[in-house]
Design a protein around this motif. Structure first.
Motif, PDB file in Angstrom:
ATOM      1  N   TYR A 128       0.704  -1.327   0.056  1.00 21.15           N
ATOM      2  CA  TYR A 128      -0.005  -0.193   0.112  1.00 21.15           C
ATOM      3  C   TYR A 128       0.975   1.176   0.078  1.00 21.15           C
ATOM      4  O   TYR A 128       2.067   1.246   0.563  1.00 21.15           O
ATOM      5  CB  TYR A 128      -0.957   0.093   1.155  1.00 21.15           C
ATOM      6  N   PRO A 129       0.446   2.460  -0.462  1.00 18.45           N
ATOM      7  CA  PRO A 129       1.229   3.457  -0.612  1.00 18.45           C
ATOM      8  C   PRO A 129       1.447   4.185   0.748  1.00 18.45           C
ATOM      9  O   PRO A 129       2.534   5.088   0.784  1.00 18.45           O
ATOM     10  CB  PRO A 129       0.511   4.333  -1.679  1.00 18.45           C
ATOM     11  N   ASP A 130       0.777   3.906   1.623  1.00 15.71           N
ATOM     12  CA  ASP A 130       0.975   4.644   2.934  1.00 15.71           C
ATOM     13  C   ASP A 130       1.351   3.797   4.080  1.00 15.71           C
ATOM     14  O   ASP A 130       1.318   4.100   5.246  1.00 15.71           O
ATOM     15  CB  ASP A 130      -0.187   5.157   3.308  1.00 15.71           C
ATOM     16  N   THR A 131       2.320   2.866   3.725  1.00 16.03           N
ATOM     17  CA  THR A 131       3.018   1.860   4.736  1.00 16.03           C
ATOM     18  C   THR A 131       4.416   1.998   5.038  1.00 16.03           C
ATOM     19  O   THR A 131       5.035   2.535   4.178  1.00 16.03           O
ATOM     20  CB  THR A 131       2.495   0.409   4.379  1.00 16.03           C
ATOM     21  N   SER A 153       6.371   0.514   1.866  1.00 18.10           N
ATOM     22  CA  SER A 153       6.342   1.489   0.928  1.00 18.10           C
ATOM     23  C   SER A 153       7.409   2.629   1.243  1.00 18.10           C
ATOM     24  O   SER A 153       8.181   2.986   0.204  1.00 18.10           O
ATOM     25  CB  SER A 153       5.068   1.763   0.518  1.00 18.10           C
ATOM     26  N   ALA A 154       7.269   3.044   2.230  1.00 19.32           N
ATOM     27  CA  ALA A 154       8.374   4.119   2.613  1.00 19.32           C
ATOM     28  C   ALA A 154       9.837   3.878   2.861  1.00 19.32           C
ATOM     29  O   ALA A 154      10.773   4.458   2.528  1.00 19.32           O
ATOM     30  CB  ALA A 154       7.957   4.882   4.045  1.00 19.32           C
TER      31      ALA A 154
END
Length: 196
Positions: free
Chosen positions: A109-112, A115-116
């Motif tokens: 997911y982009p907000d995990t 991802s970061a």
């Protein structure tokens, strides 16, 4: 009328963009939820090493996948199957077969945190609630294809002198070889004593 147009545009925005793309909104983000997908998609372009072994561009790639929601994204696992064509690396006869690959890939997911803290090429990403399976499947198939395909493990290959298949030749097949230093004498005197 404008409401209908807005609803159609919204539905189109969330529709999968091609046969390789899966919309994950149906799955949801609750960890543990899962969904099976079975698709037959066109290869689109050859996968593999041209003229050695490849999945042809007009072939169908069969996907049997399970998508599972996990904390960091969607885990995709399952089997990918596709037909292959090529030629034996020893005797050059045409080959056909099937490649089957077990696939396991996390789409973050982009907000995990995943991802970061990972580079773009380390973990696949979910973009606009969609996952694009094509790059992952293509990489898996190419890595699964043998770089030295054989028609059989004991293929004898080709005769290095005449280029014919050893399997089609007599067991006593051979070629007389003359030392190049004697070739000029052979031409001048018309052969050896044994040949006369």
């Amino acid at each position: 009328m404008s409401e209908h147009r807005t609803a159609s545009r919204s539905a189109a925005d969330h529709a999968p963009a091609g046969p390789w793309v899966i919309d994950t909104r149906d799955l949801g983000r609750r960890p543990g939820s899962s969904r099976s997908y079975h698709r037959s998609v066109p290869a689109g372009s050859p996968l593999g090493v041209p003229e050695v072994i490849e999945v042809p561009s007009d072939a169908r790639v069969e996907l049997g996948l399970l998508l599972e929601a996990v904390v960091e994204g969607v885990l995709v696992s399952g089997t990918v199957t596709a037909p292959t064509v090529g030629e034996c690396s020893r005797c050059l006869d045409p080959l056909s077969g099937t490649v089957e690959v077990e696939l396991t890939e996390l789409f973050a997911y982009p907000d995990t945190a995943t991802s970061a803290t990972t580079d773009e090429d380390e973990v696949s990403r979910i973009v606009d609630d969609r996952i694009d399976l094509e790059p992952v499947v293509r990489d898996a198939i190419v890595l699964a294809l043998t770089p030295v395909p054989l028609c059989s493990e004991d293929c004898p290959g080709l005769c290095p002198d005449c280029g014919r298949r050893w399997a089609d030749l007599d067991p006593d097949h051979g070629h007389d070889k003359i030392d190049p230093r004697w070739a000029a004498l052979r031409e001048r005197f018309g052969g050896t004593e044994e040949e006369k």
